[in-house]
Design a protein around this motif. Structure first.
Motif, mmCIF file in Angstrom:
data_model
loop_
_atom_site.group_PDB
_atom_site.id
_atom_site.type_symbol
_atom_site.label_atom_id
_atom_site.label_comp_id
_atom_site.label_asym_id
_atom_site.label_seq_id
_atom_site.Cartn_x
_atom_site.Cartn_y
_atom_site.Cartn_z
ATOM 1 N N SER A 181 -14.596 -10.251 6.170
ATOM 2 C CA SER A 181 -14.285 -10.424 4.779
ATOM 3 C C SER A 181 -14.990 -11.710 4.349
ATOM 4 O O SER A 181 -14.769 -11.984 3.197
ATOM 5 C CB SER A 181 -12.701 -10.808 4.792
ATOM 6 O OG SER A 181 -12.044 -9.509 4.857
ATOM 7 N N THR A 230 -14.324 -3.046 -0.800
ATOM 8 C CA THR A 230 -14.097 -2.358 0.539
ATOM 9 C C THR A 230 -12.720 -2.793 1.187
ATOM 10 O O THR A 230 -11.938 -2.076 1.647
ATOM 11 C CB THR A 230 -15.145 -2.515 1.417
ATOM 12 O OG1 THR A 230 -16.437 -2.394 0.755
ATOM 13 C CG2 THR A 230 -14.744 -1.757 2.717
ATOM 14 N N GLN A 231 -12.665 -4.155 1.325
ATOM 15 C CA GLN A 231 -11.614 -4.983 2.007
ATOM 16 C C GLN A 231 -10.466 -5.338 1.012
ATOM 17 O O GLN A 231 -9.309 -5.526 1.693
ATOM 18 C CB GLN A 231 -12.129 -6.030 2.568
ATOM 19 C CG GLN A 231 -13.375 -6.095 3.436
ATOM 20 C CD GLN A 231 -13.048 -5.384 4.724
ATOM 21 O OE1 GLN A 231 -12.115 -5.610 5.357
ATOM 22 N NE2 GLN A 231 -14.434 -4.777 5.296
ATOM 23 N N GLY A 232 -10.706 -5.225 -0.097
ATOM 24 C CA GLY A 232 -9.505 -5.946 -0.866
ATOM 25 C C GLY A 232 -9.766 -7.355 -1.350
ATOM 26 O O GLY A 232 -9.204 -7.573 -2.602
ATOM 27 N N LEU A 233 -10.168 -8.009 -0.246
ATOM 28 C CA LEU A 233 -10.194 -9.227 -0.329
ATOM 29 C C LEU A 233 -11.428 -9.759 0.478
ATOM 30 O O LEU A 233 -11.503 -9.426 1.440
ATOM 31 C CB LEU A 233 -9.009 -10.084 0.079
ATOM 32 C CG LEU A 233 -8.942 -11.542 0.312
ATOM 33 C CD1 LEU A 233 -8.854 -12.175 -0.969
ATOM 34 C CD2 LEU A 233 -7.641 -12.114 1.023
ATOM 35 N N ALA A 234 -12.220 -10.711 -0.238
ATOM 36 C CA ALA A 234 -13.383 -11.159 0.427
ATOM 37 C C ALA A 234 -13.808 -12.760 0.053
ATOM 38 O O ALA A 234 -13.379 -13.056 -1.164
ATOM 39 C CB ALA A 234 -14.687 -10.370 0.379
ATOM 40 N N ALA A 235 -14.527 -13.312 0.781
ATOM 41 C CA ALA A 235 -15.115 -14.737 0.213
ATOM 42 C C ALA A 235 -16.597 -14.632 0.725
ATOM 43 O O ALA A 235 -17.068 -14.089 1.428
ATOM 44 C CB ALA A 235 -14.335 -15.684 1.491
ATOM 45 N N ALA A 246 -10.635 -10.219 -9.640
ATOM 46 C CA ALA A 246 -10.107 -11.858 -9.697
ATOM 47 C C ALA A 246 -10.798 -12.544 -8.731
ATOM 48 O O ALA A 246 -11.462 -12.216 -7.757
ATOM 49 C CB ALA A 246 -8.627 -11.650 -9.413
ATOM 50 N N PHE A 292 -10.762 -11.071 -5.237
ATOM 51 C CA PHE A 292 -9.774 -9.968 -5.128
ATOM 52 C C PHE A 292 -9.898 -8.657 -5.925
ATOM 53 O O PHE A 292 -10.292 -8.851 -7.101
ATOM 54 C CB PHE A 292 -8.410 -10.728 -5.666
ATOM 55 C CG PHE A 292 -8.170 -12.195 -5.075
ATOM 56 C CD1 PHE A 292 -8.688 -13.153 -5.608
ATOM 57 C CD2 PHE A 292 -6.925 -12.270 -4.153
ATOM 58 C CE1 PHE A 292 -8.382 -14.585 -5.122
ATOM 59 C CE2 PHE A 292 -6.773 -13.484 -3.730
ATOM 60 C CZ PHE A 292 -7.432 -14.809 -4.130
ATOM 61 N N PRO A 296 -7.785 -6.222 -7.739
ATOM 62 C CA PRO A 296 -6.569 -6.221 -8.155
ATOM 63 C C PRO A 296 -5.833 -4.640 -7.627
ATOM 64 O O PRO A 296 -4.851 -4.869 -7.692
ATOM 65 C CB PRO A 296 -6.398 -6.363 -9.636
ATOM 66 C CG PRO A 296 -7.660 -7.255 -10.083
ATOM 67 C CD PRO A 296 -8.725 -6.776 -8.811
ATOM 68 N N ARG A 303 -6.732 -2.821 -5.293
ATOM 69 C CA ARG A 303 -6.221 -2.762 -4.123
ATOM 70 C C ARG A 303 -5.082 -3.265 -3.804
ATOM 71 O O ARG A 303 -4.232 -3.006 -2.866
ATOM 72 C CB ARG A 303 -7.496 -3.430 -3.022
ATOM 73 C CG ARG A 303 -8.706 -2.466 -3.154
ATOM 74 C CD ARG A 303 -8.486 -0.977 -2.354
ATOM 75 N NE ARG A 303 -8.063 -1.204 -1.012
ATOM 76 C CZ ARG A 303 -9.085 -1.347 -0.032
ATOM 77 N NH1 ARG A 303 -10.437 -1.526 -0.447
ATOM 78 N NH2 ARG A 303 -8.661 -1.490 1.156
ATOM 79 N N PHE A 304 -4.951 -4.605 -4.248
ATOM 80 C CA PHE A 304 -3.840 -5.302 -4.132
ATOM 81 C C PHE A 304 -2.393 -4.892 -4.654
ATOM 82 O O PHE A 304 -1.279 -5.103 -4.193
ATOM 83 C CB PHE A 304 -3.995 -6.822 -4.867
ATOM 84 C CG PHE A 304 -4.509 -7.848 -3.878
ATOM 85 C CD1 PHE A 304 -3.715 -8.458 -2.798
ATOM 86 C CD2 PHE A 304 -5.804 -7.902 -3.639
ATOM 87 C CE1 PHE A 304 -4.252 -9.516 -1.958
ATOM 88 C CE2 PHE A 304 -6.440 -8.846 -2.730
ATOM 89 C CZ PHE A 304 -5.597 -9.688 -1.879
ATOM 90 N N ALA A 305 -2.681 -4.442 -5.861
ATOM 91 C CA ALA A 305 -1.379 -3.472 -6.601
ATOM 92 C C ALA A 305 -0.819 -2.179 -5.731
ATOM 93 O O ALA A 305 0.173 -1.984 -5.803
ATOM 94 C CB ALA A 305 -1.715 -3.133 -7.890
ATOM 95 N N GLY A 306 -1.757 -1.775 -4.936
ATOM 96 C CA GLY A 306 -1.528 -0.497 -4.213
ATOM 97 C C GLY A 306 -0.641 0.463 -4.903
ATOM 98 O O GLY A 306 0.156 1.171 -4.436
#
Lengths: 343, 343
Positions: free
Chosen positions: A79, A107-112, A137, A274, A276, A278-281
């Motif tokens: 990530s 791809t990952q939903g969350l990355a830095a 986000a 982020f 959204p 992917r996070f909301a699913g």
């Protein structure tokens, strides 16, 4: 005599770009830096506008910043996307890392995105807006140089440590905030000093740790964090995450290395993105759900952050950006004389 | 007559666990909940101690919380681990997700745990401490129920929206902060109401939007965020990230769904975990670098957050936890009469 002048955004951007090229920055560096400074003027965010140019050039004049730095993607796995700015200003490194960060977040939903070894002068809202434009986000943060005392302390140790956040809105401008975790941005204190006006109470302590409203005494002493111990905790978190954790300088080290606060600080930056969806699913539409919150705030007459910037942008886009005679004269001097015009 | 009583931490935990079992919570739920409440008492964090038990049980009495919920891992892909708490309290869902989050953070460098559909009463510092114990930095946040006005507004819309952060320290207790983004936690306002003491200035407005120091008027009106517009922006970010983004309820919806603030709110939670070693990428030792910052704060006589909690813990571990006669009487009544003892 030079007169005030109104420039289109592209014209101002080109003027700034030419100044950086004249000062021996590479074309790529100048092209990445100029729009960020122009965006400050466009959005009436004067503390990140043309006033920054001298400090940027001074970083070169004292032999610190690398004007031809070619940033490099050091790693892009899991990530984390890491870009080494190679001692140049941050915007070109950000441009290099942005598409990788966007791809990784999707791809990952969350990355830095970690940017190391950069000189930093730009506003963070410029960056989180770019991610919001991709439907992501984003959180962005970086240290600066030690000018702020921790809550209950008396000596500079924290930076003004900005914290920014962006959220995409379906019909228009994103929700964006970007603030210093000090009571005020150092740039604002500097503007008070230049204008000869006192600081509001509660902004700073002098070198002896006593409250002061004198801008110079504040610059010689320490600023205070916003929100007492809570703001101090957040500023400390930024030192830890965007300094120590990413293997880069903290605000004390950045100041020690530079020996001055008159140029842009060198350190790293951390940006989280982020997705959204992917996070909301699939539980609910995250952007529609967010509108309930944001319209609820607006509905009780409270303003969303960035509203003033957004309003200024509309005017700038329609009517151009008006710079004062002194600002125009400064730009012309820099365009003509390059580094020789930098005190 | 009941007298004050001093209990060991395990004894208090067992007493709380028995109360939840008596009230028909499953053994697994009770075993996950009890240590979190005991930790509040252990660390002299009374607002998250035994005082919470009645509210937890009331959530069951009014038919809201699911006392036998068996949380389920819904997805664990990319950087996101999602646990559905199935309408139970959050601690058991956290226990289920924690090892997956740790594994994912180590593999990806950065990962998120999303808990959906949970009732939430626990302190977030309990959770970020667990991640710090694994050598990970962590951020945790959640909405609550709408009791806080946004900056410049007058009506409840935001929750007290806690924000917590943890950072592992090599030789001892982690750096941890956990605070409400309202000026005060709602629990503190409630304790003022019970004690009949006025609130400090600046905590709240009444139902007409006027400043008030009366705890009941504050509970009927709206609390204010810490740090003016900056704290309000962070509280809004928490609604967006830990409410809308994760497909769960915001603080207004949580309150609407419950119809009361007298029980724990139902919504979701977002926890981010960072692996410092992965983020540092071999540039420098991130934990050693962090010590420079933290020892710098302590070195100028400023206190780190959580110091008071840590000191209380040392005493509790050595000497046990002393509860007042009223607290002991309350616990005994709940242990004896179960839900019938809950008003």
């Amino acid at each position: 005599m030079t007169a005030p002048q109104t420039l289109t955004i592209p014209a101002l951007t080109a003027k700034i770009e030419a100044i950086f090229q004249r000062a021996r920055f590479s074309a790529a560096q100048a092209a990445a830096i100029a729009p960020v400074i122009a965006a400050g003027e466009r959005d009436a965010c004067k503390s990140h506008g043309v006033y920054r140019i001298e400090g940027c050039l001074r970083s070169l004049k004292i032999g610190k910043v690398n004007p031809g730095a070619v940033p490099e993607v050091i790693a892009s796995e899991g990530s984390i996307v890491r870009v080494d700015a190679k001692g140049g200003f941050s915007p070109l490194a950000f441009e290099l890392g942005l598409p990788l960060l966007v791809e990784r977040a999707r791809t990952q939903g969350l990355a830095a995105l970690v940017i190391n070894d950069c000189f930093h002068f730009s506003a963070l809202w410029v960056e989180v807006e770019r991610l919001a434009a991709e439907g992501l986000a984003a959180m962005a943060m970086c240290p600066s140089y030690a000018t702020v005392a921790p809550h209950g302390g008396s000596a500079p140790l924290l930076g003004t440590n900005p914290f920014a956040f962006g959220w995409p809105r379906p019909d228009g401008a994103p929700y964006v905030f970007d603030f210093a975790t000090s009571v005020a941005a150092r740039g604002e204190v500097e503007l008070h000093r230049r204008a000869g006006t006192p600081l509001p109470e509660g902004w700073a302590v002098d070198a002896e740790g006593q409250p002061t409203t004198d801008p110079q005494a504040a610059l010689d002493g320490a600023m205070l964090t916003f929100g007492g111990h809570k703001g101090s905790a957040i500023a400390t978190m930024i030192e830890l995450l965007a300094g120590a954790m990413i293997g880069d300088l903290n605000s004390v080290e950045a100041l020690d290395w530079l020996g001055t606060t008159a140029v842009a600080p060198k350190h790293g930056e951390l940006i989280l993105a982020f997705d959204p969806a992917r996070f909301a699913g699939g539980r609910r539409d995250p952007l529609a759900a967010a509108e309930l919150i944001l319209s609820g705030i607006e509905g009780q007459g409270a303003r969303l952050p960035s509203g003033r910037r957004r309003a200024a942008r509309v005017i700038s886009e329609a009517e151009g950006i008006t710079l004062s005679a002194a600002e125009i004269e400064g730009l012309e001097r820099l365009a003509r004389d390059g580094l020789a015009a930098v005190p």
